[in-house]
Design a protein around this motif. Sequence first.
Motif, PDB file in Angstrom:
ATOM      1  N   LEU A  76       0.708  -1.121   0.052  1.00  0.00           N
ATOM      2  CA  LEU A  76       0.077  -0.008  -0.082  1.00  0.00           C
ATOM      3  C   LEU A  76       0.744   1.202   0.011  1.00  0.00           C
ATOM      4  O   LEU A  76       0.585   2.188  -0.670  1.00  0.00           O
ATOM      5  CB  LEU A  76      -1.116   0.005   1.291  1.00  0.00           C
ATOM      6  CG  LEU A  76      -1.799   1.347   1.443  1.00  0.00           C
ATOM      7  CD1 LEU A  76      -2.549   1.635   0.293  1.00  0.00           C
ATOM      8  CD2 LEU A  76      -2.519   1.057   2.670  1.00  0.00           C
ATOM      9  N   GLY A  77       1.664   1.317   0.765  1.00  0.00           N
ATOM     10  CA  GLY A  77       2.803   2.489   1.003  1.00  0.00           C
ATOM     11  C   GLY A  77       3.537   2.663  -0.541  1.00  0.00           C
ATOM     12  O   GLY A  77       3.536   3.889  -0.733  1.00  0.00           O
ATOM     13  N   ALA A  78       3.780   1.679  -1.234  1.00  0.00           N
ATOM     14  CA  ALA A  78       4.499   1.690  -2.305  1.00  0.00           C
ATOM     15  C   ALA A  78       3.538   2.356  -3.343  1.00  0.00           C
ATOM     16  O   ALA A  78       4.006   3.091  -4.227  1.00  0.00           O
ATOM     17  CB  ALA A  78       5.316   0.450  -2.837  1.00  0.00           C
ATOM     18  N   ALA A  79       2.247   1.877  -3.327  1.00  0.00           N
ATOM     19  CA  ALA A  79       1.371   2.139  -4.288  1.00  0.00           C
ATOM     20  C   ALA A  79       0.999   3.776  -4.147  1.00  0.00           C
ATOM     21  O   ALA A  79       0.732   4.523  -5.083  1.00  0.00           O
ATOM     22  CB  ALA A  79       0.089   1.333  -4.301  1.00  0.00           C
ATOM     23  N   LEU A  80       0.821   4.223  -2.904  1.00  0.00           N
ATOM     24  CA  LEU A  80       0.532   5.506  -2.795  1.00  0.00           C
ATOM     25  C   LEU A  80       1.556   6.442  -3.193  1.00  0.00           C
ATOM     26  O   LEU A  80       1.274   7.403  -3.376  1.00  0.00           O
ATOM     27  CB  LEU A  80       0.159   5.728  -0.934  1.00  0.00           C
ATOM     28  CG  LEU A  80      -0.974   5.119  -0.456  1.00  0.00           C
ATOM     29  CD1 LEU A  80      -1.222   5.279   1.060  1.00  0.00           C
ATOM     30  CD2 LEU A  80      -2.417   5.588  -1.245  1.00  0.00           C
ATOM     31  N   ARG A  81       2.862   6.072  -2.732  1.00  0.00           N
ATOM     32  CA  ARG A  81       3.995   6.791  -2.924  1.00  0.00           C
ATOM     33  C   ARG A  81       3.891   7.064  -4.706  1.00  0.00           C
ATOM     34  O   ARG A  81       4.252   8.279  -4.958  1.00  0.00           O
ATOM     35  CB  ARG A  81       5.307   6.346  -2.453  1.00  0.00           C
ATOM     36  CG  ARG A  81       5.229   6.442  -0.911  1.00  0.00           C
ATOM     37  CD  ARG A  81       6.592   6.043  -0.430  1.00  0.00           C
ATOM     38  NE  ARG A  81       6.628   4.720  -0.520  1.00  0.00           N
ATOM     39  CZ  ARG A  81       7.864   3.772  -0.232  1.00  0.00           C
ATOM     40  NH1 ARG A  81       8.888   4.711   0.402  1.00  0.00           N
ATOM     41  NH2 ARG A  81       7.729   2.688  -0.089  1.00  0.00           N
ATOM     42  N   GLN A  82       3.842   6.266  -5.383  1.00  0.00           N
ATOM     43  CA  GLN A  82       3.781   6.239  -6.608  1.00  0.00           C
ATOM     44  C   GLN A  82       2.571   6.979  -7.218  1.00  0.00           C
ATOM     45  O   GLN A  82       3.047   7.874  -8.343  1.00  0.00           O
ATOM     46  CB  GLN A  82       3.941   4.716  -7.511  1.00  0.00           C
ATOM     47  CG  GLN A  82       3.852   4.591  -8.905  1.00  0.00           C
ATOM     48  CD  GLN A  82       3.790   3.234  -9.640  1.00  0.00           C
ATOM     49  OE1 GLN A  82       3.591   2.398  -8.815  1.00  0.00           O
ATOM     50  NE2 GLN A  82       3.955   3.149 -10.536  1.00  0.00           N
ATOM     51  N   PHE A  83       1.565   6.797  -6.740  1.00  0.00           N
ATOM     52  CA  PHE A  83       0.449   7.617  -7.122  1.00  0.00           C
ATOM     53  C   PHE A  83       0.626   9.103  -6.969  1.00  0.00           C
ATOM     54  O   PHE A  83       0.105   9.852  -7.941  1.00  0.00           O
ATOM     55  CB  PHE A  83      -1.074   6.790  -6.608  1.00  0.00           C
ATOM     56  CG  PHE A  83      -2.259   7.829  -6.881  1.00  0.00           C
ATOM     57  CD1 PHE A  83      -2.678   7.901  -8.148  1.00  0.00           C
ATOM     58  CD2 PHE A  83      -2.515   8.399  -5.798  1.00  0.00           C
ATOM     59  CE1 PHE A  83      -3.754   8.565  -8.403  1.00  0.00           C
ATOM     60  CE2 PHE A  83      -4.115   9.242  -6.198  1.00  0.00           C
ATOM     61  CZ  PHE A  83      -4.587   9.374  -7.524  1.00  0.00           C
ATOM     62  N   LEU A  84       1.020   9.364  -5.663  1.00  0.00           N
ATOM     63  CA  LEU A  84       1.025  10.757  -5.119  1.00  0.00           C
ATOM     64  C   LEU A  84       2.060  11.462  -5.855  1.00  0.00           C
ATOM     65  O   LEU A  84       2.107  12.742  -6.079  1.00  0.00           O
ATOM     66  CB  LEU A  84       1.313  11.036  -3.822  1.00  0.00           C
ATOM     67  CG  LEU A  84       0.239  10.291  -3.081  1.00  0.00           C
ATOM     68  CD1 LEU A  84       0.550  10.276  -1.399  1.00  0.00           C
ATOM     69  CD2 LEU A  84      -1.301  11.318  -3.138  1.00  0.00           C
ATOM     70  N   ASP A  85       3.051  10.854  -6.689  1.00  0.00           N
ATOM     71  CA  ASP A  85       3.946  11.445  -7.383  1.00  0.00           C
ATOM     72  C   ASP A  85       3.495  11.884  -8.775  1.00  0.00           C
ATOM     73  O   ASP A  85       4.400  12.632  -9.320  1.00  0.00           O
ATOM     74  CB  ASP A  85       5.221  10.659  -7.630  1.00  0.00           C
ATOM     75  CG  ASP A  85       6.119  10.534  -6.468  1.00  0.00           C
ATOM     76  OD1 ASP A  85       5.879  11.220  -5.670  1.00  0.00           O
ATOM     77  OD2 ASP A  85       7.078   9.599  -6.406  1.00  0.00           O
ATOM     78  N   ARG A  86       2.251  11.523  -9.285  1.00  0.00           N
ATOM     79  CA  ARG A  86       1.789  11.948 -10.433  1.00  0.00           C
ATOM     80  C   ARG A  86       1.589  13.463 -10.281  1.00  0.00           C
ATOM     81  O   ARG A  86       1.114  14.144  -9.556  1.00  0.00           O
ATOM     82  CB  ARG A  86       0.426  11.393 -10.709  1.00  0.00           C
ATOM     83  CG  ARG A  86       0.566   9.727 -11.092  1.00  0.00           C
ATOM     84  CD  ARG A  86      -0.742   9.348 -11.413  1.00  0.00           C
ATOM     85  NE  ARG A  86      -1.717   9.946 -12.376  1.00  0.00           N
ATOM     86  CZ  ARG A  86      -2.816   9.614 -12.725  1.00  0.00           C
ATOM     87  NH1 ARG A  86      -3.428   8.471 -12.271  1.00  0.00           N
ATOM     88  NH2 ARG A  86      -3.458  10.328 -13.666  1.00  0.00           N
TER      89      ARG A  86
END
Length: 294
Positions: free
Chosen positions: A284-294
Amino acid sequence: MSQDESTELHVTHGMAQLEPGLRLHYVTAGEGDRTVVLLHGFPQTWWEWRRVIPLLVQAGHRVVAPDYRGAGHSSRPAAGYDKRTMAGDIHRLLREHLQIQHPVAMVGHDIGLMVAYAYAEMFREEVSHLVVMDAPLPGTEVFDRLRVDPRVWHFAFHGTRDVPEMLVAGRERQYLQLFYNARIFDPSAINEEDLDIYASAYSAAGAMRAGFELYRAFDQDAQENRSALERNGKLKIPILAIFGAISNTGSGVVEMMHEVGEDVTGLEIPRAAHWIAEENPEKLGAALRQFLDR
């Protein structure tokens, strides 16, 4: 918790007096103007995010994780459990109390999903990203379909006036344990210490009643969400719709968000059911970090 130094949980607690009779408890971590707001579900508190907060801070985000109205150390007023009122609480916490003026990323799980969506819909210019996790949104076709599924029997039970309070009183820990275990992939994700923390919060006077009021407001939430969609149209910000691999909601959360948003990405989290932040915080943390970098 046995954690290495890079993921150790360091938070600062605070209490915001929003109005007479209404205080919101919250924790903050990290610094800077990349703020992520984490909204928990029922029957949980900010503690749900304990394993995710360090991962976001490590990635350079400031995190705000409140106990919403009725939960944890926040006040438990008699009314105001419709999700637009609760979103207004969070807005006042962020803007008036914490003085955050830049757009924020909203992340909501379960009931927190409903509050996060209400916030993004009401304050469209103040939200950069929206992440919703594993729950149906009142006012959508997916919600209408899922609310009659026997696997979500608790919608009707919690929505009944007085009966759940009568039956659960004095058995809060047992009820919470049953509730978690019925929707979990990894039972060790919510251990005895965690259960004690949640049971203590929901054994407090008025806490279960406040929790049930969240469900009793669903019809009002549905009407307000449908009206807002008709009035304002779909959300245009990036939306990440997350579900656990063996959750009851499943990919319906993606279908649901396409009803209300234009830019929707779906994501399945492996080795997780409903309690994603606790069952697989690394993914989840990895997914959030990737998405929030958009």
